[in-house]
Design a protein around this motif. Structure first.
Motif, short mmCIF file in Angstrom:
data_model
loop_
_atom_site.label_atom_id
_atom_site.label_comp_id
_atom_site.label_asym_id
_atom_site.label_seq_id
_atom_site.Cartn_x
_atom_site.Cartn_y
_atom_site.Cartn_z
N ASN A 196 -23.33 40.46 -60.20
CA ASN A 196 -22.86 40.65 -58.83
C ASN A 196 -21.49 41.31 -58.80
O ASN A 196 -21.25 42.22 -58.02
CB ASN A 196 -22.79 39.30 -58.09
CG ASN A 196 -24.11 38.92 -57.48
OD1 ASN A 196 -25.00 39.74 -57.34
ND2 ASN A 196 -24.23 37.66 -57.12
N GLN A 197 -20.60 40.82 -59.65
CA GLN A 197 -19.25 41.39 -59.66
C GLN A 197 -19.26 42.84 -60.11
O GLN A 197 -18.50 43.65 -59.59
CB GLN A 197 -18.32 40.55 -60.53
CG GLN A 197 -17.95 39.26 -59.85
CD GLN A 197 -16.74 38.60 -60.47
OE1 GLN A 197 -16.05 39.16 -61.31
NE2 GLN A 197 -16.49 37.38 -60.05
N LEU A 198 -20.11 43.19 -61.05
CA LEU A 198 -20.20 44.58 -61.48
C LEU A 198 -20.69 45.47 -60.35
O LEU A 198 -20.19 46.58 -60.16
CB LEU A 198 -21.12 44.72 -62.70
CG LEU A 198 -20.54 44.24 -64.01
CD1 LEU A 198 -21.63 44.18 -65.08
CD2 LEU A 198 -19.39 45.12 -64.46
N GLN A 199 -21.64 45.01 -59.59
CA GLN A 199 -22.15 45.79 -58.47
C GLN A 199 -21.08 45.95 -57.40
O GLN A 199 -20.89 47.03 -56.86
CB GLN A 199 -23.40 45.14 -57.89
CG GLN A 199 -24.57 45.26 -58.85
CD GLN A 199 -25.75 44.39 -58.48
OE1 GLN A 199 -25.60 43.33 -57.87
NE2 GLN A 199 -26.93 44.82 -58.87
N VAL A 200 -20.35 44.88 -57.12
CA VAL A 200 -19.28 44.93 -56.12
C VAL A 200 -18.14 45.81 -56.62
O VAL A 200 -17.62 46.64 -55.89
CB VAL A 200 -18.76 43.51 -55.79
CG1 VAL A 200 -17.49 43.56 -54.97
CG2 VAL A 200 -19.84 42.72 -55.07
N ARG A 201 -17.75 45.64 -57.88
CA ARG A 201 -16.67 46.45 -58.46
C ARG A 201 -16.98 47.93 -58.33
O ARG A 201 -16.14 48.72 -57.97
CB ARG A 201 -16.47 46.11 -59.94
CG ARG A 201 -15.68 44.89 -60.18
CD ARG A 201 -15.46 44.70 -61.66
NE ARG A 201 -14.73 43.46 -61.83
CZ ARG A 201 -14.92 42.62 -62.82
NH1 ARG A 201 -15.80 42.88 -63.74
NH2 ARG A 201 -14.21 41.53 -62.89
N ASN A 202 -18.19 48.27 -58.66
CA ASN A 202 -18.57 49.67 -58.63
C ASN A 202 -18.47 50.23 -57.21
O ASN A 202 -18.11 51.38 -57.02
CB ASN A 202 -19.98 49.85 -59.19
CG ASN A 202 -20.28 51.28 -59.52
OD1 ASN A 202 -19.45 51.96 -60.10
ND2 ASN A 202 -21.44 51.74 -59.16
N ASN A 203 -18.78 49.41 -56.24
CA ASN A 203 -18.75 49.87 -54.84
C ASN A 203 -17.35 49.85 -54.24
O ASN A 203 -17.09 50.55 -53.29
CB ASN A 203 -19.69 49.04 -53.98
CG ASN A 203 -21.14 49.30 -54.35
OD1 ASN A 203 -21.49 50.40 -54.76
ND2 ASN A 203 -21.97 48.30 -54.21
N CYS A 204 -16.44 49.03 -54.77
CA CYS A 204 -15.10 48.97 -54.17
C CYS A 204 -14.01 49.47 -55.10
O CYS A 204 -12.84 49.38 -54.78
CB CYS A 204 -14.80 47.56 -53.66
SG CYS A 204 -14.55 46.36 -54.96
N GLY A 205 -14.37 49.97 -56.30
CA GLY A 205 -13.40 50.61 -57.17
C GLY A 205 -12.52 49.67 -57.97
O GLY A 205 -11.56 50.12 -58.58
#
Length: 145
Positions: free
Chosen positions: A53-62
């Motif tokens: 989840n964090q990887l997906q969020v990180r990728n979307n918010c930089g």
């Protein structure tokens, strides 16, 4: 550039994330990192789904993506194999190369062979973690970062 300043700048870009359901493994790796002054901003997860989840969020918010993931295979509910299969889809969309090191107590050669089927898996490391091995991983990725 002084050696300490150089280490700090490398440290800022060389990130570790560890996924393991055993808190003792986390404690040992944390202690080794502190003793060797490496991976000072490491993150630790007991549930691989949280990391995904964090990887997906990180990728979307930089926000920052780890350079290295230490992954245990034997975890309840959502194990390391589940993570690898789902990470394969996430990996393609990440902002940088992430190297996964399978970190397992398994001695089954089939596990090692299966882990090599994933292009982003760099190596299969047997538990317990040795300080030399952790330092070697750090050096390899600090230079690349």
């Amino acid at each position: 550039m002084s050696k300490n300043l150089m280490k700090e700048s490398v440290e800022a870009v060389c990130q570790l994330a560890m996924i393991d359901d055993n808190p003792i493994e986390h404690m040992l790796v944390k202690r080794m990192c502190q003793t060797q002054q490496i991976f000072s901003n490491a993150t630790h997860f007991s549930d691989a789904r949280v990391m995904l989840n964090q990887l997906q969020v990180r990728n979307n918010c930089g926000t920052q993506t780890p350079d290295v993931i230490l992954l245990d295979l034997q975890m309840p509910e959502f194990n390391g194999w589940d993570f690898l299969e789902q990470f394969e889809n996430v990996y393609k969309s990440l902002d940088k190369k992430v190297c996964v090191y399978v970190f397992s107590s398994s001695i089954d050669p089939a596990d090692k062979k299966r882990s090599q089927e994933f292009s982003f898996v760099s190596d299969f490391i047997s538990k317990p973690m040795r300080k030399e091995t952790l330092h070697m991983i750090y050096e390899k990725h600090a230079i690349a970062a």
